[in-house]
Write a protein that holds these residues in place. Structure first.
Motif, PDB file in Angstrom:
ATOM      1  N   THR A   1       0.754  -1.119  -0.057  1.00  0.00           N
ATOM      2  CA  THR A   1       0.104   0.036   0.095  1.00  0.00           C
ATOM      3  C   THR A   1       1.014   1.076  -0.023  1.00  0.00           C
ATOM      4  N   CYS A   2       2.021   1.329   0.945  1.00  0.00           N
ATOM      5  CA  CYS A   2       2.866   2.359   0.867  1.00  0.00           C
ATOM      6  C   CYS A   2       3.505   2.751  -0.470  1.00  0.00           C
ATOM      7  N   ILE A   3       4.041   1.611  -1.302  1.00  0.00           N
ATOM      8  CA  ILE A   3       4.746   1.985  -2.376  1.00  0.00           C
ATOM      9  C   ILE A   3       3.517   2.223  -3.403  1.00  0.00           C
ATOM     10  N   ARG A   4       2.598   1.847  -3.629  1.00  0.00           N
ATOM     11  CA  ARG A   4       1.493   1.918  -4.573  1.00  0.00           C
ATOM     12  C   ARG A   4       1.155   3.473  -4.500  1.00  0.00           C
ATOM     13  N   ALA A   5       0.976   4.015  -2.940  1.00  0.00           N
ATOM     14  CA  ALA A   5       0.662   5.147  -2.841  1.00  0.00           C
ATOM     15  C   ALA A   5       1.539   6.190  -3.060  1.00  0.00           C
TER      16      ALA A   5
ATOM     17  N   HIS B   1      10.534  -3.590   5.135  1.00  0.00           N
ATOM     18  CA  HIS B   1       9.949  -2.823   6.125  1.00  0.00           C
ATOM     19  C   HIS B   1       9.557  -1.620   5.991  1.00  0.00           C
ATOM     20  N   ALA B   2       8.205  -0.962   5.999  1.00  0.00           N
ATOM     21  CA  ALA B   2       7.816   0.306   5.807  1.00  0.00           C
ATOM     22  C   ALA B   2       7.969   0.820   7.285  1.00  0.00           C
ATOM     23  N   VAL B   3       8.948   1.975   7.432  1.00  0.00           N
ATOM     24  CA  VAL B   3       9.438   2.518   8.692  1.00  0.00           C
ATOM     25  C   VAL B   3       9.087   3.989   8.704  1.00  0.00           C
ATOM     26  N   LEU B   4       8.400   4.159   9.847  1.00  0.00           N
ATOM     27  CA  LEU B   4       8.365   5.662  10.089  1.00  0.00           C
ATOM     28  C   LEU B   4       9.717   6.134  10.944  1.00  0.00           C
ATOM     29  N   ALA B   5      10.162   7.345  10.387  1.00  0.00           N
ATOM     30  CA  ALA B   5      11.424   7.878  11.024  1.00  0.00           C
ATOM     31  C   ALA B   5      11.413   9.485  10.786  1.00  0.00           C
ATOM     32  N   ARG B   6      12.217  10.058  11.775  1.00  0.00           N
ATOM     33  CA  ARG B   6      12.436  11.563  11.488  1.00  0.00           C
ATOM     34  C   ARG B   6      13.771  11.809  11.014  1.00  0.00           C
ATOM     35  N   VAL B   7      13.484  12.584   9.916  1.00  0.00           N
ATOM     36  CA  VAL B   7      14.837  13.213   9.303  1.00  0.00           C
ATOM     37  C   VAL B   7      15.507  13.896  10.104  1.00  0.00           C
TER      38      VAL B   7
ATOM     39  N   MET C   1       0.654   6.927   5.799  1.00  0.00           N
ATOM     40  CA  MET C   1       0.416   5.643   6.721  1.00  0.00           C
ATOM     41  C   MET C   1      -1.062   5.606   7.217  1.00  0.00           C
ATOM     42  N   PHE C   2      -1.741   6.904   7.215  1.00  0.00           N
ATOM     43  CA  PHE C   2      -3.224   6.767   7.495  1.00  0.00           C
ATOM     44  C   PHE C   2      -3.763   6.003   6.276  1.00  0.00           C
ATOM     45  N   LYS C   3      -3.457   6.025   5.137  1.00  0.00           N
ATOM     46  CA  LYS C   3      -4.012   5.117   4.337  1.00  0.00           C
ATOM     47  C   LYS C   3      -4.242   3.582   4.554  1.00  0.00           C
ATOM     48  N   ILE C   4      -3.153   3.451   5.224  1.00  0.00           N
ATOM     49  CA  ILE C   4      -3.026   1.756   5.651  1.00  0.00           C
ATOM     50  C   ILE C   4      -3.875   1.784   6.977  1.00  0.00           C
ATOM     51  N   MET C   5      -3.732   2.791   7.506  1.00  0.00           N
ATOM     52  CA  MET C   5      -4.448   2.656   9.047  1.00  0.00           C
ATOM     53  C   MET C   5      -6.195   2.482   8.772  1.00  0.00           C
TER      54      MET C   5
ATOM     55  N   GLU D   1      -3.677  -1.177  16.268  1.00  0.00           N
ATOM     56  CA  GLU D   1      -4.256  -0.262  15.287  1.00  0.00           C
ATOM     57  C   GLU D   1      -5.188   0.826  15.966  1.00  0.00           C
ATOM     58  N   GLY D   2      -4.821   1.238  17.135  1.00  0.00           N
ATOM     59  CA  GLY D   2      -5.539   2.138  17.781  1.00  0.00           C
ATOM     60  C   GLY D   2      -6.474   1.669  18.805  1.00  0.00           C
ATOM     61  N   THR D   3      -6.356   1.853  20.067  1.00  0.00           N
ATOM     62  CA  THR D   3      -7.038   1.084  21.093  1.00  0.00           C
ATOM     63  C   THR D   3      -8.431   1.831  21.187  1.00  0.00           C
ATOM     64  N   THR D   4      -9.473   0.715  21.679  1.00  0.00           N
ATOM     65  CA  THR D   4     -10.924   1.421  21.735  1.00  0.00           C
ATOM     66  C   THR D   4     -11.265   2.872  22.325  1.00  0.00           C
TER      67      THR D   4
END
Lengths: 591, 591
Positions: free
Chosen positions: B135-139, B210-216, B287-291, B439-442
């Protein structure tokens, strides 16, 4: 694992302020229980629970029990802790002094058990089950049997079990098949297979005394043909020394969801030698004496594991930093605020606190009533018996169901860290989960309550309790500070009677109406009972100053505003009738 | 383990009769989806789930994952099943044909996933997470990135992960610290430690992306400074062959409550080579597209494991003999009646059925809306987006919370046999328990719903849904057979607006009112949403003849009479306000 700390402040509040220590002065044979002694017992029990048992809890879950060549191994440290517990005399706290115990009322054992079982539930099963043969022998044993078995059971040199369940026979005890063939000398040959026997085999004590339900050859079918036997793992010689190994053996142990440190055994009796306890065919009468205490003990499991879960969740919520309070940063120098500032986290913690403290007060009160049935005068015994008949199934069902909820919340507060085993929060939920099943499922408790107790007494047992609540409400009608508690309490109390009438009317036409309403009816009753306890605690606390009392009032308020509304959902479901449950033929449940 | 059977009859009912297959004809690019093709896909998926995956489920839980010298071993048979799944093209069911997939809409993947995940949830995590880099790569990927990674990810020769969580940073993604240092050629050095990475390491595929979130370095703090990177486990040479091992390694795997066959890894990135996906600092958008998809997928977990639990409980209730029906023996030739005759057991089964089938219909509908956002016209996209914004957090929160309830009931129906591992019922509960967390708690879903979606849109998003329900109710006002459903549905629908007004008014004064009301508000919404689905299913079924439709109407009736009353409890709690939650200072929670 959360660092368990015995909740001595709350235990003292309930015992000294809500219920009063003067209770003990009215119990025949327990007058020696002074406040100093009370404090000393609680202090000693707390130390043992915190320092000896709690450190073994996580490891006991990881290690579990082993089984090889018929031998069961228990987790490291369990045996030594049991020895210490026995040596300290904790097992005989509530055994009369004349029989060699400490002579304290049973409610003191409840307090002790809350602490030990909260610290290490799996371990607590071993001394807990060792009480089964003690109770059976004291109730139905001969003098010789008492002399042979009780001293060693008291000291925990020997342990014990309760052998009831068979693979085809759980709730329906009348189906049991284990056979007893008389030898003519008071001894019998016992043959059959029992399952789910906690502590059926272990490596901690030199002997195990099994209390076994079996059917004497030729006995009537069903529940009226069941007898109770003592079957020692190792035979006892006349001089008290250990003799031959009896032919009762552990066939395997179960892999379970939780309480992994407690060995759950399949026990094979192959013409094992057993001794009748009491009369033939009247085994269930003795058994039910154990069952009532066991039901209250299982209700307490919700308080034990709920308290441990609450303590863990609160500690984590105070240290875990995630996001800012919506009302502005509360920890501006840190990267985020502790999650305890977030209202939904607080709601979860308050839910745990309200349910645990409310259940604690409820169960302690019932334990006090139980004291009265054993040490009170005639009038006290009659009143206590009636209340216990009604409230024991409610306590068992409600406090275990809410115990599952509370330990489930503890996992949720920890988020992903609650789901991994490291922190022990999920263990508390797994250890808790059995409690709505054993000692009679929630469904069985609810049938007992609504069918046998409420309808069976023509509503008399229920009125005994609702009148009590009504009187309490009347007495505080003029107290404006109490209005927020009294009004909703009076409302649900009145509603209880109305629901009972409605279900009763339907049940005249259709017996299935009882079963269809029963669990919702019972949970409704649980919420009313806790509202009654919280209203009483609020009343006491409103009159006092200080943080502890302020917290009690706030928690009572939370209970009434956020928890008690659930009663309405159960009320509506309870009166909805059996049709929507039973109209669909079971063959159509899946197509 | 219960013998899982894909519920094809109900899946067909929801898709063909409730939602209609004509849906597919209006989706640009999906017109080829005929009923025959639909049937063939469902049939093929069911066979794979039942015959290949289900038999690996219990063993996968017992065996779990191993970790030694940085290598993770997955349970026996998992790798072979993944290969078969990839070879059959299941992974690309919803990838456009132009990109090499089957060109079917996403809702078809939802159906497939219901079956595979019900049969073996832990296994399903591997292909599920492999969708994250897809999904990340396609987006956000370049053509080169697409060419390099997608074909191997499509075939499942390579798998993938989503690396978000760090030990100090779960719900609060803005706190993340993993660093990315640019090399100036589009590649970066990624350093940091990620936790709870499903499939972070395994022995099934030759590479892991791995699709990884990081801070430049130098990026803004908080959520606006987060970028998304692709980090392959093994570098890919220009010719597509595998090159050097990248410096990303698994440090350990977690011991968890459940989903034990899914490896949950601590992943250490030590100057690992990574490639920016999309633009710097805009990683969360992708990321939110995946979420959103992941939230719906997690909601589905409640249906999957709930269905498996229901099937197991029903089979057991039909064969387990205990006690007689209160209305007279139903199995007079046997020693007792099957427990399915007892109203409380039936109540438990009906609760499972009503929640599972209602949630299935709800989620399938949302999946259809999701199709429209991707393949619909402008008007359809706008309407679907609005409904999904509102209903996705409700589905995630509600269907996972009720999924825990349903799998918990499954254990209860089995009694003591449910608590031991042998029958697999407790595994379903353990596997389910994570779903209210990841995927986000209740709590997070509920804040999103009430704060961002409902209040954030000034009530507009909510009105979009309640008006729809209102119109449905109006349309069936004259249908007497529907009155029992329409009246309560209309009532809770109107009540939803009232609750929203009340909470909104309070929230103007105090931002904590949102958090205090949020979870009860969300669960209320869930009960209304399911009531809407059940009313629609009842309307269709009332017009038809036959057992299946009779069962639908009966289950709808059960839902309205026995489940929907819970909404009232949540409504009362939601409007009770923040005071009873927040007044007690957190320092006084335990004294």
């Amino acid at each position: 694992m959360p660092d368990y700390r015995a909740p001595l402040t709350d235990m003292a509040f309930v015992n000294k302020e809500l219920l009063g220590l003067d209770h003990y002065q009215q119990l025949n044979g327990c007058e020696s229980l002074s406040e100093d002694l009370w404090d000393a017992i609680l202090d000693g029990g707390a130390k043992f629970a915190e320092n000896v048992l709690a450190p073994l809890n996580r490891a006991g879950d990881e290690e579990g029990c082993g089984f090889e060549n018929g031998q069961v191994s228990t987790p490291s440290g369990f045996a030594e802790a049991l020895r210490q517990y026995g040596d300290a005399g904790w097992q005989t706290l509530s055994i009369p002094e004349a029989e060699g115990g400490q002579g304290l009322p049973g409610s003191m054992s409840t307090l002790l058990t809350e602490m030990t079982a909260a610290a290490n539930y799996a371990w607590s099963m071993y001394p807990g089950l060792a009480h089964a043969p003690i109770t059976c022998i004291r109730a139905g044993g001969t003098e010789e049997q008492k002399a042979t078995y009780l001293p060693k059971l008291f000291s925990l040199e020997w342990a014990g079990t309760m052998c009831l369940t068979e693979s085809h026979c759980g709730s329906d005890v009348g189906l049991l098949r284990t056979k007893a063939t008389p030898h003519g000398d008071g001894s019998y040959s016992i043959s059959g297979t029992k399952i789910f026997i906690s502590g059926g085999e272990q490596d901690m004590t030199e002997n195990i005394i099994h209390a076994v339900l079996a059917r004497v050859e030729g006995a009537p079918e069903g529940t009226s043909g069941i007898s109770l036997f003592l079957v020692p793992k190792v035979m006892v010689n006349d001089d008290g020394s250990l003799g031959e190994r009896n032919t009762v053996h552990c066939g395997s142990i179960e892999k379970k969801m939780g309480i992994k440190g407690s060995a759950t055994c399949v026990m094979n009796f192959d013409n094992a030698k057993g001794f009748l306890l009491g009369e033939e065919n009247r085994g269930l009468e003795v058994m039910f004496k154990i069952m009532n205490t066991a039901r209250l003990g299982t209700a307490l499991q919700g308080v034990c594991l709920g308290e441990a879960s609450f303590q863990g969740a609160l500690a984590y919520a105070r240290e875990r930093l995630q996001m800012r309070s919506l009302t502005g940063a509360q920890n501006p120098d840190g990267p985020a605020d502790p999650i305890v500032v977030h209202p939904d986290v607080r709601r979860m913690l308050m839910t745990q606190k309200a349910l645990v403290e409310g259940s604690r007060a409820f169960i302690y009160w019932l334990a006090r009533l139980n004291d009265l049935t054993q040490h009170g005068n005639e009038e006290q015994i009659a009143e206590a018996d009636d209340l216990l008949s009604l409230l024991t199934p409610i306590a068992k069902a409600f406090c275990t169901e809410t115990g599952v909820e509370v330990t489930n919340i503890g996992v949720q507060v920890f988020g992903g860290h609650g789901y991994i085993r490291e922190h022990g929060m999920e263990q508390l939920l797994r250890d808790m989960r059995i409690a709505t099943i054993y000692e009679g499922t929630t469904g069985i408790q609810s049938l007992d309550l609504l069918g046998r107790k409420v309808m069976g007494s023509g509503g008399k047992l229920l009125r005994g309790f609702t009148k009590r609540i009504h009187k309490f409400c009347e007495a505080h009608n003029d107290n404006n500070a109490m209005t927020e508690f009294i009004e909703p309490l009076a409302a649900v109390n009145a509603q209880w009677g109305e629901i009972t009438m409605k279900v009763g009317e339907k049940a005249v036409e259709n017996a299935d109406e009882i079963g269809a309403a029963s669990v919702d009816y019972t949970l409704f009753g649980g919420y009313v009972a806790l509202a009654y306890m919280w209203a009483q605690m609020a009343e006491i606390s409103l009159a006092k100053e200080g943080d502890f009392y302020a917290a009690k009032v706030a928690t009572a308020r939370f209970y009434f505003q956020r928890i008690l509304p659930r009663a309405e959902a159960h009320a509506r479901a309870a009166v909805a009738g059996a049709d929507s449950i039973m109209d669909l033929d079971e063959s159509l449940l899946m197509l």
